[in-house]
Design an enzyme around this catalytic site. Structure first.
Site, mmCIF file in Angstrom:
data_model
loop_
_atom_site.group_PDB
_atom_site.id
_atom_site.type_symbol
_atom_site.label_atom_id
_atom_site.label_comp_id
_atom_site.label_asym_id
_atom_site.label_seq_id
_atom_site.Cartn_x
_atom_site.Cartn_y
_atom_site.Cartn_z
ATOM 1 C CG HIS A 61 -1.935 -1.037 1.255
ATOM 2 N ND1 HIS A 61 -3.040 -0.971 2.072
ATOM 3 C CD2 HIS A 61 -2.059 -2.194 0.558
ATOM 4 C CE1 HIS A 61 -3.801 -2.040 1.881
ATOM 5 N NE2 HIS A 61 -3.208 -2.798 0.969
ATOM 6 C CD GLU A 63 -2.172 3.994 3.060
ATOM 7 O OE1 GLU A 63 -1.807 3.361 2.043
ATOM 8 O OE2 GLU A 63 -3.343 3.998 3.465
ATOM 9 C CB CYS A 91 -6.663 -0.799 5.256
ATOM 10 S SG CYS A 91 -4.918 -1.300 5.164
ATOM 11 C CB CYS A 94 -2.271 1.547 6.295
ATOM 12 S SG CYS A 94 -1.813 0.785 4.718
#
Length: 159
Positions: A61, A63, A91, A94
């Site tokens: 991701h 992040e 999410c 993260c």
């Protein structure tokens, strides 16, 4: 210019950079999410877009990518005093990474109603049991982020 206006202009500036990362991810066929990590002095430490498909990595991701890059550059897995700008609500994974990295502040654009863990499906960053508190703000350039996501999924469905 008031301090509040100055802070908003700063948030807008860095969120535009995150949106550019999201657009680049979209051009690579990735879900258009971008992130920028900024030090307390305004220095950009890292930027990235989603890369799960390209890297065959479910943890890639945006992040997580910027946290990894900044931690490697600084040779420290802790990133105190930093602000993460991201185009979509983080999410669960993260959010956990942000807490472990000791990020000071999170600014995200659009909510993620199915997997967002800051406000949409959970309030993970508001959990008093956590050993680190992250200040967070939502809605900075939310319309722009949502439009990018909608266009991406519309085009994907059109194939």
């Amino acid at each position: 210019m008031t301090d509040e206006n100055s802070a908003q202009a700063c948030d807008d500036f860095f969120m535009r950079q995150a949106l550019q990362c999201a657009e680049e991810a979209s051009q690579q066929g990735e879900v258009p999410v971008g992130a920028v990590l900024v030090a307390h002095d305004g220095q950009v430490l890292a930027w990235a877009g989603n890369a799960q498909i390209a890297s065959s990595d479910p943890t890639a991701h945006a992040e997580v990518a910027v946290l990894r890059m900044a931690a490697t550059a600084l040779q420290n897995y802790r990133l105190p005093g930093t602000t993460l700008y991201v185009t979509l609500e983080p999410c669960t994974m993260c959010c956990g990474a942000l807490v472990h990295a000791r990020v000071a502040r999170l600014v995200f654009a659009a909510r993620e109603p199915k997997a967002g863990a800051v406000v949409s499906t959970a309030a993970l960053l508001d959990n008093p049991a956590l050993n680190h508190a992250i200040q967070w703000q939502e809605g900075v350039m939310a319309d722009e982020s949502a439009a990018l996501l909608k266009a991406f999924f519309r085009a994907r469905r059109g194939r």
